[in-house]
Design a protein around this motif. Structure first.
Motif, mmCIF file in Angstrom:
data_model
loop_
_atom_site.group_PDB
_atom_site.id
_atom_site.type_symbol
_atom_site.label_atom_id
_atom_site.label_comp_id
_atom_site.label_asym_id
_atom_site.label_seq_id
_atom_site.Cartn_x
_atom_site.Cartn_y
_atom_site.Cartn_z
ATOM 1 N N GLY A 7 0.853 -1.053 0.047
ATOM 2 C CA GLY A 7 -0.101 0.141 0.113
ATOM 3 C C GLY A 7 0.889 1.148 0.048
ATOM 4 N N ILE A 8 0.397 2.253 -0.213
ATOM 5 C CA ILE A 8 1.085 3.631 -0.630
ATOM 6 C C ILE A 8 1.720 3.810 0.910
ATOM 7 N N ALA A 9 0.929 3.805 2.043
ATOM 8 C CA ALA A 9 1.376 4.121 3.306
ATOM 9 C C ALA A 9 2.645 3.076 3.757
ATOM 10 N N GLY A 10 2.353 1.962 3.398
ATOM 11 C CA GLY A 10 3.274 0.963 3.622
ATOM 12 C C GLY A 10 4.730 1.536 2.934
ATOM 13 N N ARG A 11 4.541 1.822 1.745
ATOM 14 C CA ARG A 11 5.628 2.195 0.675
ATOM 15 C C ARG A 11 6.488 3.172 1.470
ATOM 16 N N ALA A 12 5.759 4.116 1.723
ATOM 17 C CA ALA A 12 6.159 5.590 2.438
ATOM 18 C C ALA A 12 6.939 5.167 3.377
ATOM 19 N N ARG A 13 6.478 4.366 4.400
ATOM 20 C CA ARG A 13 7.240 3.959 5.450
ATOM 21 C C ARG A 13 8.420 3.164 5.453
ATOM 22 N N LYS A 14 8.190 2.393 4.469
ATOM 23 C CA LYS A 14 9.478 1.538 4.277
ATOM 24 C C LYS A 14 10.611 2.424 3.545
ATOM 25 N N TYR A 15 10.164 3.207 2.606
ATOM 26 C CA TYR A 15 10.896 4.431 2.221
ATOM 27 C C TYR A 15 11.627 5.027 2.926
ATOM 28 N N ASN A 45 20.709 -2.782 0.892
ATOM 29 C CA ASN A 45 19.857 -3.878 0.331
ATOM 30 C C ASN A 45 18.226 -3.511 0.445
ATOM 31 N N ALA A 46 18.379 -2.155 0.480
ATOM 32 C CA ALA A 46 16.929 -1.722 0.424
ATOM 33 C C ALA A 46 16.097 -2.132 -0.609
ATOM 34 N N THR A 47 14.889 -2.226 -0.397
ATOM 35 C CA THR A 47 14.074 -2.325 -1.547
ATOM 36 C C THR A 47 13.164 -0.971 -1.822
ATOM 37 N N VAL A 48 13.335 0.021 -2.876
ATOM 38 C CA VAL A 48 13.182 1.275 -2.996
ATOM 39 C C VAL A 48 11.722 1.427 -3.865
ATOM 40 N N TYR A 49 10.533 1.675 -3.313
ATOM 41 C CA TYR A 49 9.523 2.124 -3.861
ATOM 42 C C TYR A 49 9.199 3.234 -4.814
ATOM 43 N N PRO A 50 8.738 3.457 -5.855
ATOM 44 C CA PRO A 50 8.503 4.540 -6.352
ATOM 45 C C PRO A 50 7.661 5.502 -5.850
ATOM 46 N N PRO A 51 7.839 6.774 -5.612
ATOM 47 C CA PRO A 51 6.662 7.522 -5.018
ATOM 48 C C PRO A 51 5.276 7.429 -5.618
ATOM 49 N N ALA A 52 4.226 7.643 -4.809
ATOM 50 C CA ALA A 52 2.842 7.569 -5.330
ATOM 51 C C ALA A 52 2.600 8.487 -6.513
ATOM 52 N N SER A 53 3.293 9.624 -6.368
ATOM 53 C CA SER A 53 3.187 10.849 -7.540
ATOM 54 C C SER A 53 3.589 10.218 -8.957
#
Ligand code: 6R9
Length: 702
Positions: A7-15, A45-53
Motif C-alpha cells: 500500500g502507499i502508506a506501507g511504501r512510504a514508511r519503508k522508504y 539492500n533496501a527495496t525502494v518503491y517509486p513515489p505515489a506521484s
C-alpha cells in the motif's frame, strides 16, 4: 503492486525508514559503529518503491499490470507487438496472417535465423523525423550543448528533416544507395545524429565509429565494411583538450588503402575547434560539408525498407579476434527501441531527455538517436565532458534545459561523487523525475547517492541491462510498476525470457533463486541478426556454447523475488567505464611493440571505472624493463586500440607467464595477482613451471 504491495502508506514508511539519512552518521569519534554498519548494510539492500506521484502517472503502474503485459508479450507476441508496431508508420503493413516472428536458436537444427514483422516496409528516418516534422515543425527535436558553456543550438523537427534530407541528397549524388556502407566518425555534434538518420533515409547501412578510437581501430573497421563515404569533422574539443579528428581519419584511410580498401569521399564538417584551413586537404577525396551538403535541396524521398533490411552495423569487442560488426535490421530494431524508450523511460510529451552516451556506442544509437526520436522526445546532445569547465557541468545542463529524464553510466556517477554533494545541491535539479543507469553493474553505494543526492529521493532509477547485440533494454525496472533494489537490473522487459544456465552441465537452473550464466530463450524484436559478413562467427559466439539459447557472456544471480543481479562478464571481456574491451585486443596491441614478446591482460576492480586493465608482459631476450618501456607499451595500446583501452598497470614477468603444460595461460592466477589476492592463488601444481608465480610476485611494482 501485487505480491509486494504494502500500500502507499506501507511504501512510504519503508522508504523513509530504509533511507533515513541518519544511517550514514558516524559516531562522535568519527568511526562508524557496528550498529551504523548494520543500518547501512540494510539500507544498501533496501527495496525502494517509486513515489505515489510517479506511480499515478506511469504507463505501467503496478506489478499486476506489468505481469499481465509480460505474459501477453510472451504468450501472444503477435498481439502484444502488433499493438506497439501499430503506433508507428508502415508504408506497407506487415503480414498479420503470418506469425509475427520466426526464428531458429538451435544450431543443431540448422542455421541460426531471426526475422520479425514479415513483409512490412517502413523507414526509421521517416518514423523518427518526418512524422514529427509534419505534426509539429517548430517543436524542439535536439538541444545541442557544445563543449563551451556558451555554445548551444536548438534544432526543430522541421530543421532536422531539412538537414537530414540535404545529406541524403548529397549521399545519393555520389552514388550511395540502399545497402551501401557509410562510416561515421564524428564528435557529438548534431551532424552525427543527422548522419545516422540520412543513411537510414536512403537505406544505406551506417557504421558509427566512436571518435575516440585510434586510426588503427578505424582502419580495421573501414577494411571490414568498405564504405564509399566517410562522414567526419575537422576536430572537436574535449574539455580543455583539442582533438584533431580529421587527422585520425586521414591516417585510418591511408592504412585501409594499404589493405586495398578505397574510400571515395570524406565529407568534413568544419568544426570551430579546428579550422579547415589547418587540416591536410586532398581535393580528390575531401569535401567541405558546408559546400556539398548545405547547398542541397531540403527535401528528399524516403527509401522504403523491408523489415529485415539492414539498418546499421556497430563494432563491438568479444573475447577473441577482431571486433565484430553487430548487424541490426529495420523493423524489429525500430519497434524494440521505441517500446523500451516509451515504457522504461515512461515517456511523456513534455519530457526533456538526456542520454550522456556517445552515439559511437549502442546506448547512443538506441537512446540518444533512434528510440527518443521515434517517440518524439526532446533530446539533449552534449559534446563536452562532465568535468569541464567544472564538475557541476552535468547539473548545469540539467538546470539549463530542464532535463526530466537523465540516463548515464555508473562510472560517471562514481566519478562525480568525489566532488561532494554541494556541487549537485547548488544547482536546480527540480525538473528531474526519472534516472537511468547503463553499461555496467551499479554498486549500491553509487545507486544510493544517485537516488538521494541527484534524484532527491523522488526519482525512480532504471538500471537497464542490455548489450550492443540486444539492441534495446532487456532486464530493467519499469519505473512505476514495481520496487527497485539498488544494484539489481530487476525483471525482464516485455518479450524477453532470460534464464540461468549451469556453466558445468549446460542445463537450465530450476526456477527460483540461483546463480549461473545468463542466457535468453527465444527471439526479441531488436536483437542482432548476424555478424556482418560472418554468420558463422555469429553462431559460434552466441549460440554454440549453450545450444538452444542466446548466450549473453554475462553471469547473473536470481533472487527470491525473481530479480536479476548481473555479476559481470564470464568471458575475457573487461568492462572499463562501461566500455567493452576484449583482452585479446589489448594483448595483440602490446605484442605489436617490437620489444614485447608476450602479454596477458586481465581486469581488476577499480573505484571509478568499475574495472581497470592489468597487463602482464614478457619482454624479448635482453630487453631491460624500465619506466620508459612501460610508457611505450601504454602508448602502443593507446595508438592501436584507443586511449580508453590503455592499461592501468603493467607488470613485468621476467621468467614468463604462468602456463599449463599444454601452454594455456592460467588467467585465474593472473586475476588473483592483479587483485592483490595472493592468498587465493591456490593450486599451482598444474603449471609447467610453478616457480614463475613467485618471480611475478617478486617483480610487483617494478
Ligand atoms: C548497453 C551496453 C554490454 C555489457 C553487458 C554487461 C554490461 C550493461 C549493464 C551491464 C550490469 C547493467 N552491462 N548494462 N552490467 N548492469 N545495467 O552497455 O552495451 O557496450 O555492448 O556492453 O555491459 O556486461 O554484457 P555494450
Amino acid at each position: 503492486f501485487g505480491n509486494n504491495d504494502h500500500g502507499i502508506a506501507g511504501r512510504a514508511r519503508k522508504y523513509r525508514v530504509t533511507l533515513d539519512p541518519r544511517m550514514d552518521s558516524t559516531s562522535p569519534t568519527g568511526e562508524a559503529s557496528v550498529h551504523d554498519d548494520a543500518m547501512k548494510e540494510s539500507a544498501l539492500n533496501a527495496t525502494v518503491y517509486p513515489p505515489a506521484s510517479f506511480v499515478n502517472n506511469a504507463h505501467v503502474s503496478s506489478l499486476k499490470q506489468y505481469n499481465d503485459m509480460y505474459r501477453e508479450s510472451v504468450d501472444r507476441p503477435a498481439k502484444f507487438w502488433g499493438k506497439i508496431a501499430d503506433e508507428l508508420y508502415w508504408h506497407t503493413p506487415y503480414d498479420k496472417s503470418k506469425p509475427v516472428h520466426s526464428f531458429n536458436f538451435d544450431v543443431r537444427k540448422g542455421p541460426i535465423s531471426i526475422s520479425w514483422f514479415p513483409g512490412g516496409k517502413t523507414n526509421l528516418c521517416y518514423n523518427a523525423v518526418d512524422r514529427h516534422a509534419a505534426s509539429d515543425p517548430k517543436g524542439t527535436a535536439l538541444l545541442w550543448e557544445g563543449n563551451e558553456t556558451n555554445q548551444d543550438e536548438v534544432v526543430t523537427w522541421a530543421q532536422l528533416k531539412e538537414r537530414v534530407c540535404q545529406l541524403a541528397n548529397y549521399l545519393r549524388s555520389v552514388g550511395v544507395g540502399k545497402g551501401d556502407n557509410v562510416t561515421i566518425y564524428l564528435p557529438m555534434v548534431p551532424h552525427l545524429v543527422i548522419s545516422m538518420l540520412a543513411c537510414a533515409r536512403i537505406g544505406a547501412v551506417h557504421s558509427v565509429v566512436f571518435a575516440g578510437f585510434s586510426a588503427d581501430a578505424l582502419a580495421s573497421r573501414l577494411v571490414d565494411s568498405k564504405p564509399k563515404v566517410v562522414l567526419t569533422s575537422t576536430g572537436t574539443m574535449r574539455g580543455a583538450k583539442p582533438i584533431p579528428i580529421k587527422k585520425v581519419v586521414d591516417a585510418g584511410i591511408k592504412l585501409s588503402k594499404d589493405k586495398g580498401v578505397h574510400v571515395e569521399r570524406v565529407v568534413v564538417y568544419d568544426h570551430p575547434a579546428l579550422p579547415l584551413a589547418q587540416c591536410n586537404w586532398d581535393e580528390s577525396i575531401d569535401a567541405n560539408w558546408s559546400d556539398v551538403v548545405d547547398t542541397q535541396p531540403k527535401d528528399s524521398p524516403v527509401e522504403w525498407m523491408d523489415s529485415e533490411d539492414p539498418l546499421f552495423r556497430l563494432y563491438t569487442s568479444g573475447s577473441t579476434g577482431t571486433p565484430k560488426g553487430v548487424l541490426h535490421t529495420t523493423g524489429g530494431y525500430m519497434v524494440g527501441t521505441y517500446a523500451t524508450f516509451k515504457y522504461v523511460f515512461d515517456h511523456k510529451p513534455d519530457d526533456v531527455f538526456w542520454c550522456t552516451a556517445d552515439a559511437g556506442w549502442i546506448t547512443g544509437h538506441s537512446y540518444l538517436a533512434y528510440g527518443p526520436l521515434i517517440a518524439k522526445a526532446k533530446c539533449v546532445v552534449f559534446e563536452g565532458v562532465p568535468t569541464y569547465p567544472d564538475a557541476g557541468r552535468c547539473w548545469d545542463i540539467v538546470d539549463k534545459y530542464g532535463v526530466t529524464v537523465f540516463y548515464t553510466a555508473p562510472t560517471l556517477i562514481r566519478s562525480l561523487i568525489r566532488f561532494g554533494d554541494d556541487v549537485v545541491n547548488s544547482r536546480d535539479l527540480s525538473t528531474l523525475r526519472l534516472l537511468g543507469s547503463v553499461g555496467e553493474p551499479i554498486n549500491p553505494e553509487a545507486w544510493k547517492w544517485y537516488h538521494e543526492v541527484v534524484g532527491k529521493r523522488k526519482c525512480p532509477i532504471v538500471d537497464t541491462w542490455w548489450q550492443t547485440e540486444t539492441g534495446a533494454h532487456m532486464i530493467t525496472p519499469l519505473p512505476g510498476a514495481f520496487a527497485q533494489k539498488p544494484g539489481s537490473a530487476s525483471r525482464p522487459f516485455f518479450g524477453v525470457v532470460p534464464t540461468l544456465v549451469d556453466s558445468q552441465t549446460g542445463k537450465e537452473l530450476p526456477p527460483g533463486p540461483g546463480e549461473g550464466v545468463l542466457c535468453i530463450k527465444g527471439a526479441w524484436p531488436s536483437m542482432m541478426r548476424t555478424v556482418a559478413g560472418n554468420h558463422q562467427r555469429f553462431e559460434e559466439t552466441y549460440f554454440s556454447t549453450y545450444p538452444g539459447f542466446y548466450f549473453t557472456g554475462d553471469g547473473a544471480r536470481r533472487d527470491e523475488d525473481g530479480y536479476f543481479w548481473i555479476t559481470g562478464r564470464v568471458d575475457d571481456v573487461i568492462n572499463v567505464s562501461g566500455h567493452r574491451i576484449g583482452t585479446a585486443e589489448v594483448e595483440s596491441a602490446l605484442v605489436e611493440h617490437d620489444k614485447c614478446a608476450e602479454a596477458a591482460v586481465v581486469g581488476y576492480e577499480h573505484d571509478i571505472k568499475g574495472q581497470a586493465i592489468y597487463a602482464f608482459v614478457v619482454m624479448k631476450e635482453g630487453v631491460e624493463f624500465t619506466a620508459e618501456m612501460k610508457k611505450e607499451l601504454v602508448m602502443t595500446v593507446r595508438s592501436i586500440v584507443g586511449a580508453f583501452a590503455a592499461p592501468d598497470t603493467i607488470h613485468w614477468c621476467p621468467t614468463g607467464l604462468p602456463k599449463t603444460r599444454s601452454g594455456k595461460i592460467m588467467r585465474r592466477i593472473l586475476r588473483k595477482i592483479a587483485a592483490h589476492e595472493e592468498d587465493g592463488i591456490g593450486d599451482t601444481s598444474t603449471l609447467a613451471d610453478p616457480a614463475v608465480v613467485n618471480t611475478i610476485l617478486e617483480w610487483r611494482g617494478n
